[in-house]
Design a protein around this motif. Structure first.
Motif, PDB file in Angstrom:
ATOM      1  N   PRO A   1       9.695 -16.563   5.783  1.00  0.00           N
ATOM      2  CA  PRO A   1       8.595 -17.554   5.749  1.00  0.00           C
ATOM      3  C   PRO A   1       8.433 -18.872   5.440  1.00  0.00           C
ATOM      4  O   PRO A   1       8.836 -19.025   4.374  1.00  0.00           O
ATOM      5  N   GLY A   2       7.985 -19.855   6.191  1.00  0.00           N
ATOM      6  CA  GLY A   2       8.102 -21.179   5.754  1.00  0.00           C
ATOM      7  C   GLY A   2       9.444 -21.953   5.982  1.00  0.00           C
ATOM      8  O   GLY A   2       9.679 -23.210   5.872  1.00  0.00           O
ATOM      9  N   ASP A   3      10.471 -21.361   6.175  1.00  0.00           N
ATOM     10  CA  ASP A   3      11.607 -21.954   6.880  1.00  0.00           C
ATOM     11  C   ASP A   3      11.563 -22.791   8.154  1.00  0.00           C
ATOM     12  O   ASP A   3      10.792 -22.497   8.951  1.00  0.00           O
ATOM     13  N   LEU A   4      12.432 -23.689   8.372  1.00  0.00           N
ATOM     14  CA  LEU A   4      12.718 -24.377   9.373  1.00  0.00           C
ATOM     15  C   LEU A   4      13.740 -24.141  10.404  1.00  0.00           C
ATOM     16  O   LEU A   4      14.725 -24.049   9.408  1.00  0.00           O
ATOM     17  N   VAL A   5      13.600 -24.034  11.534  1.00  0.00           N
ATOM     18  CA  VAL A   5      14.623 -23.661  12.606  1.00  0.00           C
ATOM     19  C   VAL A   5      14.617 -24.816  13.263  1.00  0.00           C
ATOM     20  O   VAL A   5      13.559 -25.137  14.135  1.00  0.00           O
ATOM     21  N   ILE A   6      15.957 -25.515  13.680  1.00  0.00           N
ATOM     22  CA  ILE A   6      16.064 -26.525  14.725  1.00  0.00           C
ATOM     23  C   ILE A   6      16.783 -25.893  15.922  1.00  0.00           C
ATOM     24  O   ILE A   6      17.873 -25.319  15.765  1.00  0.00           O
ATOM     25  N   THR A   7      16.364 -25.857  16.936  1.00  0.00           N
ATOM     26  CA  THR A   7      16.856 -25.141  18.336  1.00  0.00           C
ATOM     27  C   THR A   7      16.260 -25.434  19.484  1.00  0.00           C
ATOM     28  O   THR A   7      14.817 -25.713  19.339  1.00  0.00           O
ATOM     29  N   ALA A   8      16.802 -25.485  20.434  1.00  0.00           N
ATOM     30  CA  ALA A   8      16.429 -25.943  21.898  1.00  0.00           C
ATOM     31  C   ALA A   8      16.139 -24.324  22.605  1.00  0.00           C
ATOM     32  O   ALA A   8      15.537 -24.487  23.685  1.00  0.00           O
ATOM     33  N   ASP A   9      16.450 -23.199  21.742  1.00  0.00           N
ATOM     34  CA  ASP A   9      16.296 -21.877  22.406  1.00  0.00           C
ATOM     35  C   ASP A   9      14.855 -21.677  22.290  1.00  0.00           C
ATOM     36  O   ASP A   9      14.479 -21.212  21.147  1.00  0.00           O
ATOM     37  N   ILE A  10      14.052 -21.420  23.305  1.00  0.00           N
ATOM     38  CA  ILE A  10      12.662 -21.016  23.283  1.00  0.00           C
ATOM     39  C   ILE A  10      12.535 -19.703  22.867  1.00  0.00           C
ATOM     40  O   ILE A  10      11.569 -19.505  22.079  1.00  0.00           O
ATOM     41  N   PRO A  11      13.264 -18.623  23.238  1.00  0.00           N
ATOM     42  CA  PRO A  11      12.995 -17.348  22.721  1.00  0.00           C
ATOM     43  C   PRO A  11      13.278 -17.214  21.243  1.00  0.00           C
ATOM     44  O   PRO A  11      12.638 -16.472  20.539  1.00  0.00           O
ATOM     45  N   LEU A  12      14.296 -18.006  20.792  1.00  0.00           N
ATOM     46  CA  LEU A  12      14.468 -17.984  19.299  1.00  0.00           C
ATOM     47  C   LEU A  12      13.206 -18.718  18.668  1.00  0.00           C
ATOM     48  O   LEU A  12      12.811 -18.151  17.512  1.00  0.00           O
ATOM     49  N   ALA A  13      12.735 -19.786  19.134  1.00  0.00           N
ATOM     50  CA  ALA A  13      11.675 -20.582  18.621  1.00  0.00           C
ATOM     51  C   ALA A  13      10.458 -19.663  18.566  1.00  0.00           C
ATOM     52  O   ALA A  13       9.924 -19.672  17.596  1.00  0.00           O
ATOM     53  N   ALA A  14      10.374 -18.814  19.446  1.00  0.00           N
ATOM     54  CA  ALA A  14       9.055 -17.882  19.467  1.00  0.00           C
ATOM     55  C   ALA A  14       9.306 -16.800  18.529  1.00  0.00           C
ATOM     56  O   ALA A  14       8.302 -16.246  17.878  1.00  0.00           O
ATOM     57  N   GLU A  15      10.517 -16.274  18.120  1.00  0.00           N
ATOM     58  CA  GLU A  15      10.635 -15.246  17.138  1.00  0.00           C
ATOM     59  C   GLU A  15      10.460 -15.981  15.788  1.00  0.00           C
ATOM     60  O   GLU A  15       9.963 -15.382  14.778  1.00  0.00           O
ATOM     61  N   VAL A  16      10.948 -17.493  15.682  1.00  0.00           N
ATOM     62  CA  VAL A  16      10.704 -17.859  14.348  1.00  0.00           C
ATOM     63  C   VAL A  16       9.160 -18.076  13.943  1.00  0.00           C
ATOM     64  O   VAL A  16       8.810 -17.741  12.951  1.00  0.00           O
TER      65      VAL A  16
END
Length: 150
Positions: free
Chosen positions: A67-82
């Motif tokens: 929790p609190g980490d940052l993810v750089i992604t264009a993958d929307i399902p991955l972003a939703a999980e994050v």
């Protein structure tokens, strides 16, 4: 806080911005990909190579995400999980995903997938423009400034 990069499709200018930010802010940054990605020598920047396969890099990021980490992604399902796991996600064009907007983004993605499956050419994403890179840099700076104030 750690920065995770869904690196297989991450544009080089975005990675360069992340490399500078990692050094400037002394933040651990890990690029996750199924192919080798060159990274500068740094105590803060690492490359994690995963096996090839559908969502292997995404699954590795989610497995390691705190929790609190940052993810750089264009993958929307991955972003939703994050976002669901308490992390933060920014797309390489500068859009920050949140609880308030991720549902809508998932719906649009699903609709576009349905159109493509029915044979309609949706054209794909527009080429990355310098204004997109600037939008990403600005969003990352805002995020990091907020983090440093906390």
């Amino acid at each position: 806080m750690h920065i995770w990069v869904d690196a297989d499709a991450c544009p080089k200018p975005v990675k360069d911005i992340l490399f500078r930010a990692a050094e400037r802010c002394r933040l651990g940054t890990t690029l996750v990909a199924n192919q080798p990605i060159p990274v500068p020598p740094s105590r803060y920047i690492k490359m994690l190579r995963v096996r090839s396969g559908f969502d292997v890099a995404d699954n590795e990021i989610i497995k390691r995400l705190e929790p609190g980490d940052l993810v750089i992604t264009a993958d929307i399902p991955l972003a939703a999980e994050v976002v669901a796991k308490g992390g933060h996600a920014i797309d390489p064009r500068g859009e920050r995903y949140s609880n308030e907007n991720i549902g809508e983004r998932l719906q649009i993605r699903s609709m576009m997938d349905s159109l493509r499956a029915s044979g309609i050419d949706t054209g794909g994403p527009a080429p990355l423009h310098p204004r997109d890179i600037q939008a990403f840099a600005n969003q990352l700076d805002r995020f990091l400034a907020t983090l440093s104030r906390a």
